[in-house]
Design an enzyme around this catalytic site. Sequence first.
Site, PDB file in Angstrom:
ATOM      1  N   HIS A   1      56.540  10.721 -11.480  1.00 40.68           N
ATOM      2  CA  HIS A   1      55.727  11.888 -11.859  1.00 40.68           C
ATOM      3  C   HIS A   1      54.436  11.964 -11.038  1.00 40.68           C
ATOM      4  O   HIS A   1      53.398  12.412 -11.524  1.00 40.68           O
ATOM      5  CB  HIS A   1      55.390  11.860 -13.350  1.00 40.68           C
TER       6      HIS A   1
ATOM      7  N   ASN B   1      60.187  15.951 -20.795  1.00 40.10           N
ATOM      8  CA  ASN B   1      60.779  16.431 -19.552  1.00 40.10           C
ATOM      9  C   ASN B   1      61.346  17.825 -19.781  1.00 40.10           C
ATOM     10  O   ASN B   1      61.388  18.313 -20.910  1.00 40.10           O
ATOM     11  CB  ASN B   1      61.901  15.500 -19.084  1.00 40.10           C
TER      12      ASN B   1
ATOM     13  N   HIS C   1      50.836   9.040 -23.068  1.00 40.00           N
ATOM     14  CA  HIS C   1      51.450   7.845 -23.647  1.00 40.00           C
ATOM     15  C   HIS C   1      52.226   8.259 -24.893  1.00 40.00           C
ATOM     16  O   HIS C   1      51.640   8.831 -25.826  1.00 40.00           O
ATOM     17  CB  HIS C   1      50.365   6.836 -24.021  1.00 40.00           C
TER      18      HIS C   1
END
Length: 733
Positions: free
Chosen positions: A87, A159, A350
């Site tokens: 990413h 995603n 996170h």
Amino acid sequence: MSKSKPTPPPATPTPREAVSNAKLEELDQNREDSHGQFLTTNQGVRINDDHNSLKAGERGPTLLEDFIFREKMTHFDHERIPERIVHARGVAAHGYFEAYDNNASLTRAAFLQPGVKTPVFARFSTVAGSRGSTDLARDTRGFSVKFYTEEGVYDLVGNNMPVFHIQDAAKFPDLVHAVKPEPHNEIPQATAAHDTFWDFISVTPEAMHIIMWLMSDRALPRSLRMMEGFGVHTFRLIDAAGKSRFVKFHWKPLLGVHGVAWEEAQQVSGKDPDFHRRDLWNSIEMGAYPEWELGVQVVEEEDEFKFDFDLLDPTKLIPEDLVPVQPLGKMVLNRNVDNYFAETEQVAFHPGHVVPGIDFSNDPLLQGRLFSYTDTQLKRLGGPNFHEIPINRSLCPMHNGQRDGHMRQAINKGQTSYSPNLLNDNFPKQAKQAEGGFVSHPERIEAHKVRARSKSFVDHYSQARLFWNSQTEVEQMHMVKALRFEIGHVLQESIRSRMLILLSQVSEDLAARVAEGLGLAVPSAEGVQINLNVGADTDPAPYQSGPAKADTGRDSALSMAVTAKANAGKESIKTRHVAILATDGADLEAIADLMKALMDQGAQTAIVATHLGSIKGENGQQMLVNGTFQSTASVLYDAVYVAGGAASVAKLKQDADAVRFVNEAYRHCKPIAASAAGIELLKAAAYPGATDILDAEGVVTSDDAQVGELAKKFMAAMAQHRFWDRELKAMPA
């Protein structure tokens, strides 16, 4: 002065050469060849099972004591600096999330209560490429959102595809090593079209579901604003009474879900590798704010085992035809970043950043990520205080006993930094659940410590087949071409053959069509087992998938083409880019009328001509030019209009780039319109022997110079985005 002859090399090494040779020998001692060797830890301990993390039971949580997983993941997390390991290429924006009024029965999370408005920061990214790669690579896209809630930071890390390549986080380093440029030559960049990736996939059948997604048009979004997002994992929502429900998170773009053709993506990468970044930035700057609805699929705890797949398996989705998505609220991105590095680059997401009312499942991939993300940020952002970087900082107060460390920004007052204490009256104190304290869901677990995978995880082909069967004929054709392109770049025939075996388990038709393009026959899968070499004490059988279900049915939500047709009458043309082809002698009055009609509906227009400056109309009026056929291309637009005016069209017909502009727009199945003399340019751009361009779907023409009725039909065509069925009747893209 005569030139001296070159001195021949000495017969014996010079002292400097001798030193250099000695250094080379020292380096040779550090070179390793793993062929024929056992797999070990960095301390030389032989590993019995490298495919599964240590869990409390087959479906239980991952255990912190798993030193093999922690060592492997720690080393992986620290492999690359300073950019993200995955990413790395991203773009981000600020905005807000506003909750709807139907969520209190699902969760106690404060930011999801009726009408609550929460600041957010969203980052979109490609996965495999470096920061300098292109936006239009065939790849998964990251879709992560940081909610600055009144109860602390919540990160929804996701995603644009709802499933993953692997089932256990222990395999994540292997997956990324396989897809990244090959280590011996650092080639190729930002693509999976090479031997190591497909070698890994060919012996990892659990990846076959996401391979279907990656080979589809989902991997080539038209815009980040037209892209779905998924939380991938199964999470829990906890209500005020403590009741838990399993959920899957979804982001649904209000502009619809759209992709581009692979050929078009390749051209965009050359014309404008920042295409997605620029599109997002410009849309926000012009006030056309991107919007998504956040929704969930809800499964009651008592229904956990009612499906023919496991909710904890990250390679599986819940078909929307089985469990519809319930909307929770809407996100609007309305402000670009002020500094790319300080915000987009330094933001740290996170999945373990949760708030009361949201909790985890025992998904083994999610469990491993809860460790990995913290470890990654420690290295990438310099130490344990990455949470104090402004873009990561919670908007609600932070009080704890954590002190010091690299780049500490908070100035903590007082004598105590421990708990319990009496010197500071035991402050900061623990919060009761009624005071907003986070309490983990008290899931009961009774199990042995094992390295194993649940037998409920081993159907690797049924959902891959479901995805294939749910695609339209033209979408399937795109997938076949994508697989031919990707696997066609694999040099080892044995890898290509293994992939054909796996594809045949998904669909015999799919495998046969791919094999034809590779010049191979589909090998027999009879008796074939993919031995994962999991150790002498582990039976490989549990990792072998049984055959796919004969009838998987279809899920309409999996096809972008089906969804687009279903929404054709609902979607707007807001932010669509329209190229208007004209030059001197054009009918500028008709152009002005069309531009007004398009811009009234939120579309963006650009005059593309043979020269910069201004073009002169039939009656002497002038209009500014936005680009030329040398500085722009059809792949950067959603639709094309050819203006009338005999003199203008005559010049455009003599310009090869202008003809190609229309030709490519037609080839890529875009809406095209032309009025009066402009129709002649369409005829000049038609493919020989192809279906008449004037009769093709999505092509709107009018002999009349008045564009009122033509504008309505053109905008209706634009609302459908593409007319992919052209590829079945004419020159395919």
